[in-house]
Design an enzyme around this catalytic site. Structure first.
Site, PDB file in Angstrom:
ATOM      1  N   CYS A   2       0.837  -1.196   0.000  1.00  0.00           N
ATOM      2  CA  CYS A   2       0.000   0.000   0.000  1.00  0.00           C
ATOM      3  C   CYS A   2       0.877   1.254   0.000  1.00  0.00           C
ATOM      4  O   CYS A   2       2.042   1.203   0.368  1.00  0.00           O
ATOM      5  CB  CYS A   2      -0.864   0.016   1.238  1.00  0.00           C
ATOM      6  SG  CYS A   2      -1.740  -1.513   1.522  1.00  0.00           S
ATOM      7  N   ARG A  27       4.031   0.219  -6.839  1.00  0.00           N
ATOM      8  CA  ARG A  27       3.999  -0.770  -5.768  1.00  0.00           C
ATOM      9  C   ARG A  27       2.802  -1.718  -5.888  1.00  0.00           C
ATOM     10  O   ARG A  27       2.726  -2.704  -5.180  1.00  0.00           O
ATOM     11  CB  ARG A  27       3.949  -0.070  -4.403  1.00  0.00           C
ATOM     12  CG  ARG A  27       5.177   0.758  -4.130  1.00  0.00           C
ATOM     13  CD  ARG A  27       5.043   1.485  -2.826  1.00  0.00           C
ATOM     14  NE  ARG A  27       4.880   0.571  -1.712  1.00  0.00           N
ATOM     15  CZ  ARG A  27       5.872  -0.020  -1.079  1.00  0.00           C
ATOM     16  NH1 ARG A  27       7.104   0.221  -1.448  1.00  0.00           N
ATOM     17  NH2 ARG A  27       5.641  -0.829  -0.078  1.00  0.00           N
ATOM     18  N   TRP A  74      -3.536  -2.134  -1.230  1.00  0.00           N
ATOM     19  CA  TRP A  74      -3.345  -3.462  -1.830  1.00  0.00           C
ATOM     20  C   TRP A  74      -3.983  -4.415  -0.839  1.00  0.00           C
ATOM     21  O   TRP A  74      -3.475  -4.615   0.265  1.00  0.00           O
ATOM     22  CB  TRP A  74      -1.862  -3.732  -2.003  1.00  0.00           C
ATOM     23  CG  TRP A  74      -1.569  -4.847  -2.927  1.00  0.00           C
ATOM     24  CD1 TRP A  74      -1.682  -4.836  -4.285  1.00  0.00           C
ATOM     25  CD2 TRP A  74      -1.106  -6.147  -2.575  1.00  0.00           C
ATOM     26  NE1 TRP A  74      -1.302  -6.049  -4.791  1.00  0.00           N
ATOM     27  CE2 TRP A  74      -0.950  -6.869  -3.771  1.00  0.00           C
ATOM     28  CE3 TRP A  74      -0.798  -6.773  -1.373  1.00  0.00           C
ATOM     29  CZ2 TRP A  74      -0.512  -8.187  -3.791  1.00  0.00           C
ATOM     30  CZ3 TRP A  74      -0.361  -8.084  -1.402  1.00  0.00           C
ATOM     31  CH2 TRP A  74      -0.231  -8.776  -2.605  1.00  0.00           C
ATOM     32  N   ASN A 100      -0.663   1.377   6.535  1.00  0.00           N
ATOM     33  CA  ASN A 100      -0.011   0.232   5.867  1.00  0.00           C
ATOM     34  C   ASN A 100       0.381  -0.752   6.947  1.00  0.00           C
ATOM     35  O   ASN A 100       0.796  -0.338   8.032  1.00  0.00           O
ATOM     36  CB  ASN A 100       1.262   0.673   5.152  1.00  0.00           C
ATOM     37  CG  ASN A 100       0.975   1.473   3.905  1.00  0.00           C
ATOM     38  OD1 ASN A 100      -0.183   1.646   3.525  1.00  0.00           O
ATOM     39  ND2 ASN A 100       2.027   1.974   3.281  1.00  0.00           N
ATOM     40  N   GLY A 101       0.314  -2.045   6.633  1.00  0.00           N
ATOM     41  CA  GLY A 101       0.690  -3.060   7.623  1.00  0.00           C
ATOM     42  C   GLY A 101      -0.531  -3.863   8.034  1.00  0.00           C
ATOM     43  O   GLY A 101      -1.579  -3.809   7.380  1.00  0.00           O
ATOM     44  N   GLU A 481      13.578 -24.886 -10.799  1.00  0.00           N
ATOM     45  CA  GLU A 481      13.287 -23.461 -10.648  1.00  0.00           C
ATOM     46  C   GLU A 481      14.525 -22.618 -11.003  1.00  0.00           C
ATOM     47  O   GLU A 481      14.417 -21.594 -11.673  1.00  0.00           O
ATOM     48  CB  GLU A 481      12.797 -23.180  -9.216  1.00  0.00           C
ATOM     49  CG  GLU A 481      12.622 -21.722  -8.852  1.00  0.00           C
ATOM     50  CD  GLU A 481      11.639 -20.951  -9.730  1.00  0.00           C
ATOM     51  OE1 GLU A 481      10.958 -21.565 -10.568  1.00  0.00           O
ATOM     52  OE2 GLU A 481      11.594 -19.714  -9.602  1.00  0.00           O
ATOM     53  N   LYS A 485      14.681 -19.790 -13.972  1.00  0.00           N
ATOM     54  CA  LYS A 485      15.060 -18.395 -13.698  1.00  0.00           C
ATOM     55  C   LYS A 485      16.166 -17.949 -14.643  1.00  0.00           C
ATOM     56  O   LYS A 485      16.126 -16.869 -15.203  1.00  0.00           O
ATOM     57  CB  LYS A 485      15.516 -18.307 -12.242  1.00  0.00           C
ATOM     58  CG  LYS A 485      15.152 -17.067 -11.529  1.00  0.00           C
ATOM     59  CD  LYS A 485      13.805 -17.082 -10.853  1.00  0.00           C
ATOM     60  CE  LYS A 485      12.661 -17.363 -11.794  1.00  0.00           C
ATOM     61  NZ  LYS A 485      11.403 -17.525 -11.125  1.00  0.00           N
ATOM     62  N   GLU A 488      14.900 -17.598 -18.297  1.00  0.00           N
ATOM     63  CA  GLU A 488      13.932 -16.518 -18.432  1.00  0.00           C
ATOM     64  C   GLU A 488      14.578 -15.143 -18.538  1.00  0.00           C
ATOM     65  O   GLU A 488      14.157 -14.322 -19.349  1.00  0.00           O
ATOM     66  CB  GLU A 488      13.047 -16.600 -17.180  1.00  0.00           C
ATOM     67  CG  GLU A 488      11.921 -15.639 -17.095  1.00  0.00           C
ATOM     68  CD  GLU A 488      11.079 -15.870 -15.835  1.00  0.00           C
ATOM     69  OE1 GLU A 488      11.574 -16.477 -14.858  1.00  0.00           O
ATOM     70  OE2 GLU A 488       9.928 -15.428 -15.836  1.00  0.00           O
ATOM     71  N   HIS A 504      21.759 -41.374 -18.600  1.00  0.00           N
ATOM     72  CA  HIS A 504      20.825 -41.985 -19.549  1.00  0.00           C
ATOM     73  C   HIS A 504      20.662 -41.124 -20.804  1.00  0.00           C
ATOM     74  O   HIS A 504      19.672 -41.268 -21.516  1.00  0.00           O
ATOM     75  CB  HIS A 504      19.482 -42.251 -18.861  1.00  0.00           C
ATOM     76  CG  HIS A 504      19.617 -43.224 -17.718  1.00  0.00           C
ATOM     77  ND1 HIS A 504      19.839 -44.563 -17.915  1.00  0.00           N
ATOM     78  CD2 HIS A 504      19.636 -43.026 -16.381  1.00  0.00           C
ATOM     79  CE1 HIS A 504      19.960 -45.164 -16.735  1.00  0.00           C
ATOM     80  NE2 HIS A 504      19.840 -44.248 -15.780  1.00  0.00           N
ATOM     81  N   LYS A 603       4.116 -10.470 -16.936  1.00  0.00           N
ATOM     82  CA  LYS A 603       4.017 -10.808 -15.518  1.00  0.00           C
ATOM     83  C   LYS A 603       2.809 -11.693 -15.250  1.00  0.00           C
ATOM     84  O   LYS A 603       2.877 -12.647 -14.496  1.00  0.00           O
ATOM     85  CB  LYS A 603       3.947  -9.527 -14.683  1.00  0.00           C
ATOM     86  CG  LYS A 603       3.898  -9.765 -13.177  1.00  0.00           C
ATOM     87  CD  LYS A 603       5.210 -10.328 -12.671  1.00  0.00           C
ATOM     88  CE  LYS A 603       5.164 -10.767 -11.228  1.00  0.00           C
ATOM     89  NZ  LYS A 603       6.254 -11.705 -10.911  1.00  0.00           N
TER      90      LYS A 603
HETATM   91  O1  M6R Z   1       0.842 -15.606 -11.350  1.00  0.00           O
HETATM   92  P1  M6R Z   1       1.196 -17.059 -11.453  1.00  0.00           P
HETATM   93  O2  M6R Z   1       1.943 -17.554 -10.262  1.00  0.00           O
HETATM   94  O3  M6R Z   1       0.020 -17.936 -11.762  1.00  0.00           O
HETATM   95  O4  M6R Z   1       2.189 -17.152 -12.681  1.00  0.00           O
HETATM   96  C1  M6R Z   1       2.648 -18.385 -13.130  1.00  0.00           C
HETATM   97  C2  M6R Z   1       3.814 -18.232 -14.080  1.00  0.00           C
HETATM   98  O5  M6R Z   1       3.437 -17.489 -15.199  1.00  0.00           O
HETATM   99  C3  M6R Z   1       5.009 -17.536 -13.407  1.00  0.00           C
HETATM  100  O6  M6R Z   1       5.404 -18.208 -12.246  1.00  0.00           O
HETATM  101  C4  M6R Z   1       6.202 -17.482 -14.370  1.00  0.00           C
HETATM  102  O7  M6R Z   1       6.669 -18.768 -14.622  1.00  0.00           O
HETATM  103  C5  M6R Z   1       7.296 -16.580 -13.786  1.00  0.00           C
HETATM  104  N1  M6R Z   1       7.556 -15.514 -14.684  1.00  0.00           N
HETATM  105  C6  M6R Z   1       8.583 -17.280 -13.567  1.00  0.00           C
HETATM  106  O8  M6R Z   1       9.548 -16.438 -13.031  1.00  0.00           O
END
Ligand code: M6R
Length: 608
Positions: A2, A27, A74, A100-101, A481, A485, A488, A504, A603
């Site tokens: 917020c 934010r 938020w 906020n909080g 993961e 990262k 990406e 394998h 996003k």
């Molecule tokens: O908002 P969501 O958690 O549902 O999003 C899922 C994926 O699109 C998200 O985790 C994506 O893989 C990220 N950009 C990875 O860093």
């Protein structure tokens, strides 16, 4: 999260407040509101949605006040709607508060205030503050706020304004930032520096426990014992964009470094004083839990990877079979689920199209659906049977970091809660795990101070177009993961492999100097991992190992090491992922990529 702004001076407050809130939009928020003190009368205007909606609602009839407060919310307690937006008022409308909080004991306070004759309009924790000020006010606004702060538990950055005392704003802080901007004949308050920069660069940064009385001409700060505090004026030299990032070069780095705090927020109030778990959002009883035949986790991307960790955790702790599925696959494969299935959907945004479709399918098939999400009021949170919020705060970088670690925390808590209710896990075991969980924020923080080894490794990595992540068990889940990262945001092709599977086929790709990241944190798999590390070393790969402190054997085998603090093996994913996030980040920076907005990605993926 917020945003807070406040103004007291000779200019019209409204445009200053709107401008300040606009600077805090980055934010994330879902509603906005302002209160102006006009001719000794408080006028409150608020609206769900973007700031523009608030401005449209206010229209041309802007009150003339030169004192005011504004907030972007938020949602936490209560969905996003006009009534839940800040500022909140007391019964008389004479006292207004922005906050906020989280007020942790708001339910107790609310019940008490209702018994005292107060009536509430919103579902928020914040509204209790306004009623408490009303209750304690006896001619001195600052004194009333002091009494309120003695009553509340939790975190706050707050500002109080009243037509009973129209020449001052009272603000206070605990675990939620608040900054005062100093002007000439005017002063400003904000939760973040960007909101102030257009007006002043001279600031006073409030510390936890401090309260300030802000008038046009003066700012008086006191500590929690009412002693005056001599504040040093902090001159802000950053530009507005870097101020939004709070000094970090990118949102992703800021969010990586926010993880200790985010994890604390996720845990807040969910572990009782005696070490048991308290997730009231999950109201399945012992009989319902015992009838469950399996758990299915459905999610996309990083959230799916969190689900993979969840599989190990649930199977280990509850001895229940767990399937983890990518939502876009699950929804089209006519999954074998029903009333005896617990379906957990994980989504940071709560709006991912495939995850939503998967959730709806699970509901249609009669399964119990638990959603783990970061966004209050998101579609997932509205439609699931049970919702557990991660409280990570808005995540702005496309690459998910703090969302992942907080999703893991919720998965641990959920498994423990189900085990506790059904008595499948002993209290001793629960307490051992929750004790270790309480240390995780500090453990994560300590890893952030070991970046040198990672930077050095990343220098080597950045010139390659391929890399490998290997691990076994939970380490394999985290390797996936780490590899996502890296791909990406640095565009380096990365493969994550169960270490035992290399021979394998994939071992054919291991050539001299190729970077390999070996995750070796699981004690019962150590010897197996050493064999796999030897396999890649025999082909002259350059190996960075992520190990646990004190693991001298792994060190002997590899070229570089990053040690994570010792914790329960089950909890290591929360720590192991941190160096992997940092490696991806450094690689992206060194290759000149757009860290926060990688190519081709969004996003929130709201299309199939
Ligand atoms: O908002 P969501 O958690 O549902 O999003 C899922 C994926 O699109 C998200 O985790 C994506 O893989 C990220 N950009 C990875 O860093």
């Amino acid at each position: 999260m917020c945003g807070i702004v406040g103004y007291i001076g000779a200019q019209k407050a409204y445009p200053i407040l709107i401008e300040g809130l606009r600077k805090l939009e980055y934010r994330g928020y879902d509603s906005a509101g302002i209160a102006l003190l006009d001719s000794d009368h408080v006028e409150v205007m608020k609206s769900v949605g973007r700031l523009q909606q608030l401005e449209d609602k206010v229209g041309e009839f802007v009150p003339n006040g030169t004192i005011g407060i504004g907030h972007t919310r938020w949602a936490t307690h209560g969905r996003p709607c006009d009534l839940n937006s800040h500022p909140h008022s007391d019964c008389t409308g004479q006292f207004v508060v922005i906050h906020n909080g989280i007020i942790e004991n708001y339910q107790v306070l609310r019940s008490w205030l209702i018994r005292e004759g107060h009536s509430f309009r919103s579902e928020t924790d914040t509204e209790v503050l306004a009623h408490l000020v009303e209750h304690f006010y006896s001619g001195d606004l600052k004194q009333a706020v002091r009494c309120v702060l003695e009553k509340v538990k939790g975190s706050y950055g707050l500002v109080v304004m009243s037509e009973k005392d129209p020449h001052r704003l009272i603000c206070a802080r605990k675990d939620s930032p608040l900054v005062i901007g100093l002007g000439v004949g005017e002063n400003f308050i904000a939760s973040d520096i960007p909101a102030l920069l257009k007006y002043t660069r001279n600031t006073l940064i409030l510390e936890d426990g401090e309260l300030a009385e802000v008038t046009r001409e003066s700012v008086v700060v006191e500590d929690c014992h009412c002693n005056p505090v001599e504040k040093i004026i902090f001159y802000v030299e950053w530009d507005a964009i870097s101020a939004e990032k709070e000094g970090y070069e990118h949102f992703m780095l800021k969010e990586i470094y926010e993880q200790p705090k985010a994890i604390r927020e996720t845990l807040r109030g969910r572990i009782t004083a005696d070490g048991l778990v308290n997730i009231p959002e999950i109201n399945l009883n012992q009989e319902q839990i015992k009838k469950l035949r399996k758990v299915v986790v459905v999610a996309c991307g990083t959230a799916y990877h969190a689900g993979l960790v969840g599989k190990y955790v649930f199977e280990k702790l509850l001895r229940l079979p767990v399937e983890v599925d990518v939502a876009s696959e699950f929804r089209y494969r006519d999954p074998l689920i029903g009333a005896d299935t617990l379906v957990i959907v994980i989504s940071q945004s709560g709006e991912t199209a495939d995850t939503l479709a998967a959730m709806r399918l699970a509901k249609a098939k009669g399964s119990h659906v638990v959603a783990i999400t970061n966004v209050v009021g998101s579609t997932v949170s509205r439609e699931a049977d049970h919702v557990i919020l991660t409280w990570a705060g808005p995540e702005i970088a496309v690459a998910s970091t703090k969302a992942y670690t907080t999703q893991l925390i919720v998965l641990y808590l959920l498994a423990l809660q189900l085990g506790q209710t059904s008595q499948l896990i002993s209290h001793e075991e629960i307490i051992t795990i929750t004790d270790a969980m309480k240390n995780l924020p500090a453990d994560v923080d300590s890893i952030m101070h070991k970046t040198e080894a990672l930077k050095e490794f990343t220098q080597r990595l950045s010139v390659w177009n391929d890399t490998f992540f290997i691990g076994r068990g939970l380490d394999y889940a985290v390797a996936l993961e780490g590899s996502l990262k890296l791909k990406e945001i640095s565009y380096i092709h990365a493969e994550a492999y169960p270490a035992g599977e290399l021979k394998h086929g994939t071992l054919a790709l291991i050539v001299a100097d190729i970077p390999v990241i070996a995750l070796a944190t699981q004690p019962e798999l150590h010897e197996k991992m050493w064999s796999n590390i030897k396999e890649v070393k025999a082909r002259d790969a350059y190996v960075l190992a992520i190990t646990t402190e004190g693991d001298e054997e792994t060190k002997k085998e590899v070229d570089a090491v990053l040690e994570i603090p010792a914790t329960l093996p089950l909890l290591t994913p929360v720590l192991t992922v941190i160096p992997l996030q940092l490696i991806a980040y450094y690689a992206s920076v060194s290759r000149g990529c757009d860290v926060d907005k990688p190519r081709n990605l969004a996003k929130s993926v709201t299309v199939e």
